[in-house]
Design a protein around this motif. Structure first.
Motif, short mmCIF file in Angstrom:
data_model
loop_
_atom_site.label_atom_id
_atom_site.label_comp_id
_atom_site.label_asym_id
_atom_site.label_seq_id
_atom_site.Cartn_x
_atom_site.Cartn_y
_atom_site.Cartn_z
N ASP A 204 0.85 -1.19 0.00
CA ASP A 204 0.00 0.00 0.00
C ASP A 204 0.89 1.24 0.00
O ASP A 204 2.12 1.15 -0.03
N ASP A 205 0.27 2.41 0.02
CA ASP A 205 1.03 3.65 -0.05
C ASP A 205 2.00 3.79 1.11
O ASP A 205 3.11 4.32 0.96
N GLU A 206 1.59 3.30 2.28
CA GLU A 206 2.47 3.40 3.45
C GLU A 206 3.71 2.54 3.28
O GLU A 206 4.82 2.95 3.62
N ASP A 207 3.53 1.31 2.74
CA ASP A 207 4.68 0.43 2.50
C ASP A 207 5.63 1.04 1.48
O ASP A 207 6.85 1.02 1.65
N LEU A 208 5.05 1.57 0.40
CA LEU A 208 5.87 2.19 -0.63
C LEU A 208 6.63 3.38 -0.06
O LEU A 208 7.81 3.60 -0.37
N GLY A 209 5.96 4.15 0.77
CA GLY A 209 6.60 5.31 1.38
C GLY A 209 7.76 4.92 2.27
O GLY A 209 8.81 5.60 2.28
N ALA A 210 7.61 3.82 3.00
CA ALA A 210 8.68 3.36 3.89
C ALA A 210 9.89 2.92 3.08
O ALA A 210 11.04 3.25 3.41
N THR A 211 9.66 2.15 2.00
CA THR A 211 10.76 1.70 1.15
C THR A 211 11.43 2.89 0.47
O THR A 211 12.67 2.96 0.37
N GLU A 212 10.63 3.83 0.01
CA GLU A 212 11.17 5.03 -0.63
C GLU A 212 12.06 5.79 0.34
O GLU A 212 13.13 6.30 -0.04
N SER A 213 11.64 5.89 1.59
CA SER A 213 12.43 6.60 2.60
C SER A 213 13.78 5.92 2.82
O SER A 213 14.82 6.59 2.92
N LEU A 214 13.79 4.58 2.88
CA LEU A 214 15.04 3.85 3.07
C LEU A 214 15.99 4.08 1.90
O LEU A 214 17.19 4.33 2.09
#
Length: 381
Positions: A331-341
């Motif tokens: 979901d958007d939250e998962d994608l955001g976390a990976t993007e942040s890393l």
């Protein structure tokens, strides 16, 4: 009574409060509540009546479970109040593994701890009724007694707390090594299937290495992180440009050491309300990326080749849509976390010339990324 004895592996005369509590929790709470009066009478007949405080605490806890208001912590605290249940997490943050996850050493030490606590109850050093009543002084003494046992060497020289932690570390390292070996084999398979193998761009490598040597000599971020990743705070930098570049690029995917320790850094990590520095956050992000994410992201880049966008957002998409790894729907939250890393990764990639200022994969990155991962994931010689 027969069930409790079988569950505890002891005769009724030797059954402890902990044994009864664990047996009651092993059946539905409604069943346990109904059986409680008969069990209490049976224990009295066996000459092992326990105490009024225990039976009242059992009734209250089972009632809370049955009504759906008891938390896991409430139940754990009740079992610990029996006086012979090791505390799940001590004040010094030693944590016992879950029962079904204990290795041979943890299972042995847990059993030894239970025996030690039973001896202390018999000696009158632990007051289970005070624990059941929530007496804070009794609880503190109970915790201190367990802390002391965990840090005291056994006759064979082993220190229980360290022995359990060492076993857990070995298990984690074993799992890590298996994941690393699998990721390496998958990377090699993917590279072998490429229609064209990347060639080393010598001019770009030479330019990037000259710039990298100058950067590594500087103080502050990002030089501190790159030196830590490659382990250059503890060993000299190689003279060969290829060795230097690959050591740093591999370190980004698998950091070799932490930042140099000093009191300022320790104070930053101890301050839970404070913000981490840019270099601390970068290294934490690198260490949080899983093998599967590195594999999926880099596999997508090498298949598409130089010129593909390798921004943090694009890397997150590559990983979420990868067919090289098993991954749940993102979901958007998962994608955001990976993007942040990968935000930290792409910044460092730019310093190495893996991507250009527009975050586009370069020929050097196309050649060097799989080489770097292979180095990071290969067993140390």
């Amino acid at each position: 009574m027969d069930y409790v004895c079988a569950h505890a592996g002891r005769p009724a005369s030797d059954v402890t409060r902990r044994d009864v509590a664990r047996a009651l929790l092993a059946v539905p709470s409604g069943v346990a509540l109904v059986a409680l009066p008969d069990l209490r009478r049976a224990m009295m007949s066996a000459g092992n009546p326990l105490s009024i405080a225990f039976w009242e605490s059992a009734k209250a806890t089972l009632g809370s479970i049955e009504s759906g208001v008891a938390t896991v912590g409430d139940v754990q605290r009740w079992v610990e109040s029996t006086g012979t249940e090791p505390i799940l997490m001590t004040p010094s943050y030693f944590v016992w593994p879950e029962e079904d996850e204990r290795g041979p050493v943890a299972a042995e030490m847990f059993g030894r701890m239970v025996t030690h606590l039973e001896e202390r109850v018999t000696a009158g050093e632990i007051d289970p009724d005070a624990l059941a009543a929530g007496d804070q002084e009794a609880r503190s003494a109970y915790e201190e007694l367990q802390e002391r046992w965990l840090s005291t060497p056994l006759p064979d020289g082993r220190v229980p707390g360290f022995a359990v932690s060492d076993e857990q570390d070995e298990e984690l390292f074993s799992v890590w090594d298996e994941e690393e070996a699998f990721a390496l084999s998958e990377l090699q398979r993917i590279m072998a299937e490429l229609p064209k193998q990347p060639e080393v761009p010598l001019r770009e490598l030479e330019t990037a290495s000259v710039r990298l040597r100058a950067l590594l000599a500087l103080p502050g971020y990002p030089a501190t992180v790159l030196r830590a990743c490659a382990g250059f705070d503890e060993r000299p930098m190689p003279d060969d440009d290829v060795e230097l570049w690959l050591a740093v690029a591999a370190g980004v995917a698998g950091p070799i050491s932490d930042l140099s320790e000093n009191m300022d850094v320790l104070e930053e990590f101890a301050d839970l309300d404070g913000e981490l520095s840019e270099e601390d956050m970068a290294l934490a992000n690198l260490c949080a990326i899983q093998h599967a994410d590195w594999l999926a992201g880099v596999a997508a880049l090498v298949r598409l080749g130089p010129g593909v966008l390798a921004s943090p957002e694009r890397m997150a998409r590559f990983i979420a849509e990868s067919e090289d790894i098993d991954i749940d729907v993102q979901d958007d939250e998962d994608l955001g976390a990976t993007e942040s890393l990968f935000g930290s990764v792409v910044v460092l990639w730019r310093q190495l010339g893996i991507v250009n200022d527009d975050e586009v994969l370069t020929p050097l990155g196309w050649w060097g990324l799989p080489k770097a991962l292979e180095r990071a994931w290969s067993p140390a010689e």
